[in-house]
Design an enzyme around this catalytic site. Structure first.
Site: not given
Length: 331
Positions: A15, A42, A44, A57, A151
């Site tokens: 993450h 992962e 963002d 983030h 994401e």
């Protein structure tokens, strides 16, 4: 009785990298996450003013970079409304990529992760292209696939300011051999917004519908709602409390039906976010009173592995890897 004995299929999703050990969303954090046993990086994704995708983030970068200390950017501070919430700070969409590259990452949670602050200022902000290149290099170095798990962050907001996230994401994945049923490294694509996932469907990559704990997500945890999700996604990424909640006594409760119901609908389940510090653990799993000390994280992982999850988002990939190894041996 334990389930999911075919444990290697349970993926360790680093993450924001090994964000428990290095400032998040840096190449150093991503590298450490993979070397610590993570299967996926992962990421963002937000957009710069000139349409480049970078890893942060949130669009607000004042808490994850040194921008607030840079006098040349003092006039960039402002307030925006993002998904109904008023946010004040510095925003990636007000900076070109060249300007972003002059900034350096800082630890987002200094009170909980004071050791990470020793690395404040060491690392630049990475682009999506740099992360793709890193995943390929780590795959070669480690001799096992290291995937990426991007994401789209607040995609409707980005679209409203003329900086759609999906077109540059599609372009980057396609140009670097990460589209289609056999990408060069594994890829999952995630979003809290179904519309964003639907725009990415033609990439033929697995899509993950993220779900929060607010009331608006409740319908999607029912068998009927999960059947709807299966129309546009391949997996769900629920907050971990939707699978096992913490009781009023500070203990892990009994699993809900969410994992079984999702599997029945043909969906994988990747809950978020596992963190090893006392600050984030249920009271009965804490070790002492220092918020920064690691507690009984293995017990938490074990409960979720037994519940049948297919992957875990974790800030501490090494801890997840070790917990998975123990579970395999005992299973």
């Amino acid at each position: 009785m334990r389930r999911n004995k075919q444990l290697p299929h349970i993926k360790i999703i680093s993450h924001r990298g090994a964000s428990g050990h290095r400032p998040e969303h840096t190449l150093a954090s991503y590298t450490l996450g993979a070397r610590y046993g993570g299967d996926f990086i992962e990421v963002d994704l937000v957009s710069t003013k000139d349409g480049h995708l970078i890893a942060r983030h949130e669009s607000e970068i004042g808490h994850t970079t040194d921008v607030a200390t840079r006098p040349e950017f003092a006039d960039r501070a402002g307030t925006r409304t993002i998904d109904g919430a008023e946010v004040t700070g510095f925003f990636a969409e007000d900076f070109t990529l060249a300007e972003i590259k002059t900034l350096r990452a800082v630890e987002r949670l200094p009170e909980v992760r004071p050791d990470n602050t020793a690395h404040d200022g060491d690392y630049p902000v990475p682009t999506l292209e740099e992360i793709i290149a890193l995943a390929k290099a780590l795959t070669k170095e480690l001799g096992r696939p290291i995937g990426i798990y991007p994401e789209t962050k607040h995609p409707a907001y980005h679209a409203s300011i003329g900086l759609e996230l999906e077109p540059p994401l599609i372009r980057a994945l396609s140009e670097h051999g990460l589209a289609g049923p056999e990408p060069q490294v594994p890829v999952f694509l995630q979003s809290f917004e179904a519309e964003s996932l639907q725009k990415l469907r033609d990439l033929e990559l697995p899509l993950v519908f993220l779900m929060g704990t607010e009331e608006k997500w409740r319908h999607f945890t029912t068998p009927e709602g999960l059947a709807e999700v299966a129309e546009f996604a391949d997996a769900i990424g629920p907050h971990k409390s939707m699978i096992i909640a913490v009781t009023d006594e500070g203990k892990l409760g009994e699993p809900t039906a969410l994992v079984d119901d999702a599997h029945e609908a043909g969906l994988l389940v990747h809950p978020y976010t596992f963190r090893s510090e006392n600050h984030f653990l249920p009271e009965t799993l804490r070790s002492g009173t220092d918020a920064t000390t690691y507690g009984g994280f293995a017990t938490e992982y074990d409960a979720f592995f037994v519940a049948g999850v297919d992957g875990v988002f974790t800030d501490h990939s090494r801890h997840a890897f070790l917990a998975r190894e123990i579970f395999m041996e005992e299973g």
